[in-house]
Design a protein around this motif. Structure first.
Motif, short mmCIF file in Angstrom:
data_model
loop_
_atom_site.label_atom_id
_atom_site.label_comp_id
_atom_site.label_asym_id
_atom_site.label_seq_id
_atom_site.Cartn_x
_atom_site.Cartn_y
_atom_site.Cartn_z
N TRP A 41 0.19 -1.10 -0.10
CA TRP A 41 0.38 -0.08 -0.06
C TRP A 41 1.08 1.15 0.19
O TRP A 41 0.66 2.10 -0.82
N LYS A 42 2.02 0.98 0.55
CA LYS A 42 2.98 2.45 1.18
C LYS A 42 3.91 2.94 -0.52
O LYS A 42 3.81 3.67 0.06
N SER A 43 3.99 1.47 -0.81
CA SER A 43 5.53 2.18 -1.78
C SER A 43 4.78 2.83 -3.02
O SER A 43 5.98 3.89 -3.28
N ASN A 44 3.69 3.03 -3.16
CA ASN A 44 3.05 3.90 -4.48
C ASN A 44 1.98 4.57 -4.42
O ASN A 44 1.66 5.62 -5.05
N ASN A 45 1.82 5.10 -2.73
CA ASN A 45 0.96 6.29 -2.20
C ASN A 45 1.66 7.41 -2.41
O ASN A 45 1.55 7.34 -1.24
N TRP A 46 1.38 8.28 -3.72
CA TRP A 46 1.15 9.40 -3.02
C TRP A 46 0.85 10.56 -2.51
O TRP A 46 0.98 11.11 -2.27
N LEU A 47 -0.47 9.87 -2.45
CA LEU A 47 -1.85 10.52 -1.65
C LEU A 47 -1.59 10.48 -0.03
O LEU A 47 -1.38 11.87 -0.23
N TRP A 48 -1.23 9.58 0.21
CA TRP A 48 -0.68 9.47 1.74
C TRP A 48 0.65 10.09 1.91
O TRP A 48 0.93 10.94 2.83
N ARG A 49 1.62 11.03 1.26
CA ARG A 49 2.60 11.54 1.43
C ARG A 49 2.03 12.84 1.12
O ARG A 49 3.34 13.55 0.81
N MET A 50 0.91 13.17 -0.22
CA MET A 50 0.34 14.77 0.16
C MET A 50 0.12 15.00 1.47
O MET A 50 -0.09 16.10 2.14
N PHE A 51 -1.06 14.26 2.21
CA PHE A 51 -1.23 14.18 3.17
C PHE A 51 -0.10 14.64 4.03
O PHE A 51 -0.70 15.43 5.11
N LEU A 52 0.76 14.03 4.36
CA LEU A 52 2.33 14.19 5.03
C LEU A 52 2.50 14.87 5.26
O LEU A 52 2.99 15.87 6.09
N GLN A 53 2.41 15.61 3.80
CA GLN A 53 3.41 16.69 3.41
C GLN A 53 2.47 18.19 3.99
O GLN A 53 3.24 18.73 4.95
N LYS A 54 1.35 17.64 4.32
CA LYS A 54 0.82 18.98 4.60
C LYS A 54 0.95 18.38 6.16
O LYS A 54 0.68 20.04 7.04
N GLY A 55 1.22 17.89 6.85
CA GLY A 55 0.76 17.92 8.26
C GLY A 55 2.04 18.65 8.70
O GLY A 55 2.42 19.14 9.68
N ALA A 56 2.65 18.15 7.88
CA ALA A 56 4.51 18.74 7.98
C ALA A 56 4.94 20.39 8.10
O ALA A 56 5.65 21.24 8.39
N LEU A 57 3.86 20.51 6.85
CA LEU A 57 3.97 22.25 6.47
C LEU A 57 3.64 22.94 7.40
O LEU A 57 4.14 24.11 8.36
#
Length: 874
Positions: A571-587
């Motif tokens: 699930w995680k290896s190609n999950n661009w959407l999760w990365r977008m949600f986490l980017q938002k959290g970090a920023l």
């Protein structure tokens, strides 16, 4: 008896599943490492494409052995067998319906575009569509129901879903935004990635997409989906003849006036060429005044001018494409325009028109960006479910029953948009009308004042509760929606909208749970669902809880981080959407820390000043304070780590799917007005003792008017108890960050204003000490305007009155960076215990013909403007 009870139980289960196909996670059956998709011998092109799509999407998550074959070529396949297709094209599927006495698929059960998804024994699933699109939606539901392991898949127990969409029109736009490309610096999507976005929404239930002629049109049609084209009835950027130019509402030059015969003939010829080469769209939309229209006297009422032109264009289009359904939108039209269209439609049958389209600026009962100039105040007799639904009801009441109401809802911007944060309170319309108090919740929702400095209007966000409310307020009156989307940053909003168009009774919790499970897997779903709700809360300005005190910022970041740890690698290896949600959290967390750091520096400087008696504040103390300010841009180790994480995530999401959060490149800000503090310190450094003390007192006790004094902080939802006329400024159209300097304190950036009214912003004081003397201190600033608006913005000054006496004649307001002005109030004016402070616009502001003044108003013109007022008792 047992058979009867069993039948009743199955009927009960069937009814509940049909009403709400989105369900909580259920126990699963043993896993399958092989899948065989069986098509009917008579399977059509769409059924074959859907089978291939289903195989492709399963293999993205689980490495299985999957085959696709026709029923006549199947030989006792092992593993999970899926009979996919339209029963009429599939003998084995029909046999299962007959053998198990399954009710045939009809236009009422499940309904048009519907499907049956049912596991009939341990190794056999029926995925039967009533038509081509039903097959596609059956595949989408199956993908949502599957649990994906690395080498196997599982199904929930007792899988049976028989359902069809609630709305006939379910669509959106697609593509990358200009903001993503220019500010987030993302790569271009490939054609395959664009097609994937289309299919993602189609698998969620969409059946129509806005598209230009070309390969994507052909791709959409290949799956049996519908298409929509569009044309601006008076859009002509190629026009070079100034005599043809429209008086567009904010003065844009790419439109022609339809009342000029030659210009109208030009548009009809242009449309003829469009119609000749256009494909046979299912729907053709003519958009109205949002980016077009003409305000001139010859066109009034423009609604009639517009609809008659559209009628002629529809006749042309129907010569080439007789089956295409035509509709228009009334965006930015006034009451008179709408009434003219109602009269036109009721005069005689207008068989060329299918529907009235309802988009940004169409609503006559809300004051939204787009600046509709008049509103239907007669509709506010009773609130009902609130202001959103009042005008759709009225359209249905006045419009002939043969026509439909279809929506073009805007859920792609998080601020300054149709259903977004309005940004500031509404300004009075051309008649001076403002919304009633019971509709003010729309305008009191504000974006977090610090986050709005970091993120563009087109930023990554999710609004489950707000948009669920909007959907339920609006959609009951229409036949569906083709939403406005300006990119992929609104992924959740658009996906949720398609699911609600399928099953509108679904609770917001169930929609979010399903989204989380579908995009992040069962292990991470619970945390991601909580995080999505938290994100919506984080984005809003909460009175009394500044960003630095929002615990939800950190909890969101931690929930998404933890969800990533729970996600299996498949699930995680190609999950661009999760990365977008986490980017938002970090920023967001980075921004929170940056704001906190700036507040800490400001507090240290204030403490440095208050620690010393006024007479002992030396130049060295002030120089030390100025040195502290230089550290405001320093990053803590946590901030460095968060930015590095967001950078890495952005690189990954861009590589995976051409998407990234643009806020990463916009983190450097003066969030709290340290620029003003620096200027005040420098002024104090250069001043003599008495003036120095006054300047420093403003730093340490800014809004204190002193004993017997009063302070008004003008602007949205700020405490301004003495304001009796004026309304918060909306910073023009559109809101542009550069209009005011960040060096202003937040209270200096917001203000009240008036437009072309004779009366300017007014404050009225009561219960004053008749024996005392007073002075007035004002914070004044004026915005910078973009070049396309600046040509008509001649306002620079205003006159200030105390009662009817001039305190300051034509005082010029500072540009972008505020300053403060103090005036003594003549004692005779306060002897009666009252005082009125009134502002008056300059004599040459908002003058000229009606059209010129309207364009000035619509593009953010102001007559009077004031940010803060102190009434100080001497």
């Amino acid at each position: 008896m047992k058979s009867l009870l069993k039948a009743l139980l199955l009927s009960f289960i069937f009814f509940n599943l049909a009403q709400n196909p989105i369900r909580a996670e259920k126990p699963t059956l043993p896993g399958y490492s092989q899948v065989h998709i069986i098509l009917g011998d008579e399977a059509g092109r769409v059924e074959k494409l859907v089978a291939g799509l289903l195989k492709e999407r399963i293999l993205e998550k689980s490495k299985l052995k999957i085959s696709i074959s026709k029923e006549s070529a199947t030989d006792n396949a092992g593993g999970l067998v899926i009979y996919l297709g339209i029963p009429e094209n599939h003998a084995l599927l029909q046999q299962q319906f007959e053998k198990r006495r399954i009710q045939a698929l009809t236009a009422l059960a499940p309904g048009i575009e519907g499907f049956l998804l049912q596991q009939v024994d341990l190794n056999l699933v029926l995925a039967a569509g009533i038509d081509d699109r039903g097959c596609l939606y059956a595949a989408g539901e199956l993908l949502r129901q599957l649990t994906f392991g690395e080498n196997q898949i599982q199904l929930p127990q007792n899988l049976i879903i028989r359902t069809a969409p609630a709305f006939g029109i379910r669509g959106t736009q697609f593509g990358q935004s200009g903001v993503a490309k220019s500010l987030a610096k993302v790569r271009d999507w490939t054609d395959a990635e664009t097609q994937r976005v289309i299919l993602d929404y189609a698998l969620a239930g969409a059946n129509i997409f806005s598209v230009d002629n070309g390969p994507m049109y052909e791709f959409i049609k290949s799956y049996g989906l519908m298409t929509q084209g569009g044309f601006g009835a008076n859009t002509a950027p190629e026009n070079k003849n100034p005599e043809w130019r429209a008086s567009e509402s904010i003065g844009r030059e790419n439109y022609v006036c339809p009342s000029v015969p030659a210009a109208r003939a030009f548009m009809l010829q242009k449309f003829e060429e469009f119609a000749k080469t256009a494909p046979s769209y299912d729907l053709l939309k003519f958009h109205g005044g949002d980016g077009g229209g003409c305000e001139c006297d010859l066109c009034k009422p423009y609604g009639l001018t517009f609809i008659e032109l559209v009628a002629d264009m529809a006749a042309i289009f129907h010569r080439y494409h007789p089956a295409t359904k035509v509709y228009f939108t009334n965006q930015k039209f006034d009451n008179a325009d709408d009434e003219a269209i109602f009269a036109y439609l009721n005069e005689k049958p207008r068989d060329w028109l299918w529907a009235w389209g309802y988009g940004p600026g169409s609503d006559a009962t809300t004051w939204q960006p787009g600046h509709r100039q008049t509103h239907r105040m007669d509709l506010f007799r009773y609130p009902g479910f609130g202001p959103y639904g009042l005008y759709p009801q009225e359209i249905l009441r006045q419009m002939p029953a043969r026509h439909k109401l279809v929506y073009f809802n805007e859920i792609t911007h998080w601020r300054y948009a149709q259903h977004a944060y309005i940004q500031m309170y509404p300004r009075a319309d051309k008649n001076g009308d403002l919304p009633p108090h019971w509709g003010h919740d729309i305008y009191e929702r504000k974006p977090d004042q610090y986050l709005t400095q970091v993120y563009n209007r087109l930023t990554f966000f999710a609004w489950p509760r707000q948009y669920h409310r909007i959907f339920n307020d609006l959609m009951r009156y229409g036949v569906g929606d083709i939403t406005h989307s300006s990119g992929n940053h609104d992924h959740f909003n658009q996906w949720m909208w398609q699911r609600l168009l399928w099953a509108p009774r679904t609770s917001v919790e169930d929609v979010v749970d399903e989204y989380a499970r579908a995009w992040f897997g069962p292990e991470a779903a619970s945390l991601m669902a909580k995080a999505i709700f938290q994100l919506e809360e984080n984005l809003e300005e909460i009175p009394g809880t500044p960003l630095t005190e929002k615990g939800g910022i950190d909890s969101y970041y931690r929930m998404v981080t933890e969800a990533g740890k729970l996600m299996p690698e498949n699930w995680k290896s190609n999950n661009w959407l999760w990365r977008m949600f986490l980017q938002k959290g970090a920023l967001d967390r980075y921004t929170q820390l940056a704001v906190g750091q700036q507040i800490q520096i400001q507090t240290e400087i204030e403490n440095l000043i208050t620690a010393n008696p006024e007479k002992d504040i030396t130049d060295q103390i002030l120089l030390s304070a100025l040195e502290k300010l230089k550290t405001s841009a320093d990053e803590t180790s946590e901030m460095v780590s968060l930015k590095a994480e967001a950078t890495q995530l952005g690189e990954e999401s861009n590589a995976l799917f051409g998407t990234r959060n643009e806020g990463l490149f916009n983190l450097n800000h003066d969030f709290i007005g340290l620029g003003w503090l620096e200027r005040q310190l420098n002024r104090a450094l250069a001043a003599k003792e008495v003036e120095r003390n006054t300047l420093l007192a403003m730093i340490t006790d800014y809004d204190n008017p002193g004993e017997g004094g009063q302070y008004d902080n003008l602007g949205t939802a700020n405490p301004a108890p003495n304001v009796v006329f004026g309304y918060p400024y909306d910073h023009g159209q559109p809101f542009v960050q550069e209009m005011l300097s960040e060096g202003n304190r937040p209270s200096q950036r917001s203000m009240h204003f008036t437009q072309d009214e004779a009366q300017g912003v007014t404050l009225h004081y009561q219960d004053l000490d008749p024996k005392a003397t007073y002075k007035i201190r004002l914070t004044l600033v004026r915005p910078w305007f973009q070049e396309r608006y600046a040509m008509r913005m001649n306002q620079k000054s205003e006159t200030i009155y105390a009662d009817n006496e001039v305190l300051a004649q034509d005082i010029e307001l500072p540009l972008q960076m505020s300053d403060q002005f103090t005036f003594e109030v003549p004692v005779r004016l306060t002897k009666d215990g009252e005082l009125t402070i009134r502002f008056q616009k300059a004599a040459d502001v908002a003058t000229g013909d009606r059209v010129t003044v309207e364009q000035w108003r619509n593009s953010g013109g102001w007559g009077t403007l004031v940010s803060e007022v102190w009434l100080i008792k001497n």
